[in-house]
Design an enzyme around this catalytic site. Structure first.
Site, PDB file in Angstrom:
ATOM      1  N   HIS A 106     -15.051 -10.319  15.867  1.00 45.06           N
ATOM      2  CA  HIS A 106     -16.129 -11.139  15.315  1.00 45.06           C
ATOM      3  C   HIS A 106     -17.212 -10.249  14.724  1.00 45.06           C
ATOM      4  O   HIS A 106     -17.574  -9.230  15.297  1.00 45.06           O
ATOM      5  CB  HIS A 106     -16.718 -12.036  16.406  1.00 45.06           C
ATOM      6  CG  HIS A 106     -15.763 -13.087  16.846  1.00 45.06           C
ATOM      7  ND1 HIS A 106     -15.417 -13.295  18.152  1.00 45.06           N
ATOM      8  CD2 HIS A 106     -15.061 -13.995  16.125  1.00 45.06           C
ATOM      9  CE1 HIS A 106     -14.547 -14.288  18.221  1.00 45.06           C
ATOM     10  NE2 HIS A 106     -14.304 -14.725  17.009  1.00 45.06           N
TER      11      HIS A 106
ATOM     12  N   HIS B 220      -9.466 -17.445   9.779  1.00 43.85           N
ATOM     13  CA  HIS B 220     -10.197 -16.756  10.851  1.00 43.85           C
ATOM     14  C   HIS B 220      -9.230 -16.263  11.929  1.00 43.85           C
ATOM     15  O   HIS B 220      -9.270 -15.091  12.321  1.00 43.85           O
ATOM     16  CB  HIS B 220     -11.227 -17.725  11.446  1.00 43.85           C
ATOM     17  CG  HIS B 220     -12.022 -17.190  12.596  1.00 43.85           C
ATOM     18  ND1 HIS B 220     -13.325 -16.763  12.461  1.00 43.85           N
ATOM     19  CD2 HIS B 220     -11.716 -17.006  13.904  1.00 43.85           C
ATOM     20  CE1 HIS B 220     -13.789 -16.342  13.634  1.00 43.85           C
ATOM     21  NE2 HIS B 220     -12.826 -16.491  14.533  1.00 43.85           N
TER      22      HIS B 220
HETATM   23 ZN   LIG Z   1     -12.677 -15.836  16.500  1.00 41.29          ZN
END
Ligand SMILES: [Zn+2]
Length: 259
Positions: free
Chosen positions: A169, A159
């Protein structure tokens, strides 16, 4: 272009200081979604973070990182070589964990992480107070923090690396309102900025609930467990997974970098 005013910075800091309820003790890894884990790890950090784990940029608006200038450059051999250094605070086992996450990019994309020699732009992987990264290539040394206590999970490392590659995101995508409902009433008002929609380049890929860049349902809720993001029309679709990159996560990297 760095235009965040002092008062906004203060607001961000205040917001972060009460960002998230602490995770309950004894919860198994599998029951915790990735964003809960990231946000919990970042609760005590002194860094100024946007959307929970993006470093406030030094030189540009984080929301417009889609020009060539914030991509990593492709070498003549067709690979995108990204130099990195790794803090010696990490143990051998921890370094292996990070290595293994970086290798997962090697096996599915044209991204190649290479130990830094003397390159100017590089990622410095450090054990700071949380899991966070800059967005895209910032220029010079940029920190990607993986706190030893809370961030050394395969999916979390992936991530943060995705942020460093330039990805935001999933739930801030320009078209997200067709796919998720943001429950503003359940969001701590000081944290509402985490849910602002951005003008993103979606690279002709579908909205991806299973993206490793998607927040979980209760991110930044005003009270533990309250739902802040609800998929629509089917509220039961899973979001916030933490196992690893989805099919579209990988496709996007390959598209953005012309692999
Ligand atoms: Zn993040």
């Amino acid at each position: 272009m760095m235009t965040l005013s002092a008062s906004l910075l203060l607001l961000l800091l205040l917001g972060l200081s009460q960002a998230h309820p602490l995770q309950e003790e004894g919860v198994e890894e599998d029951t915790v979604d990735i964003t809960t884990r990231i946000l919990t790890s970042n609760n005590a950090t002194n860094e100024i973070l946007l959307e929970g784990d993006l470093l406030a940029p030094r030189t540009r608006n984080a929301m417009m990182c889609w020009s060539q200038s914030c991509l990593w450059k492709k070498a003549s051999n067709g690979y995108v070589m990204i130099p990195f250094t790794m803090s010696n605070e990490f143990t051998g086992w921890e370094k292996q964990k990070i290595d293994s996450a970086m290798r997962s990019f090697h096996s599915s994309t044209c991204i190649r992480f290479v130990p830094r020699q003397n390159e100017y732009d590089y990622i410095s992987i450090e054990n700071r107070g949380g899991c966070f990264s800059a967005l895209g290539r910032e220029g010079g040394r940029q920190v990607l923090s993986l706190n030893r206590q809370g961030c050394l999970y395969h999916g979390i490392i992936q991530h943060e690396i995705n942020h460093a590659l330039g990805f935001q995101h999933e739930q801030t995508r320009s078209d997200r309102d067709y796919y998720v409902k943001i429950n503003w009433e359940n969001i701590d008002p000081q944290m509402a900025y985490n849910f602002y929609r951005e003008s993103t380049n979606n690279l002709n890929t579908p909205y991806d609930y299973s993206s490793i860049m998607h927040y979980g349902r209760t991110a930044f809720s005003i009270q533990y467990g309250m739902e802040t993001i609800t998929p629509i029309p089917d509220p039961n679709v899973q979001i916030g997974q933490r196992q690893g990159m989805s099919y579209w996560d990988i496709r996007r990297i390959n598209t953005l970098y012309g692999c």
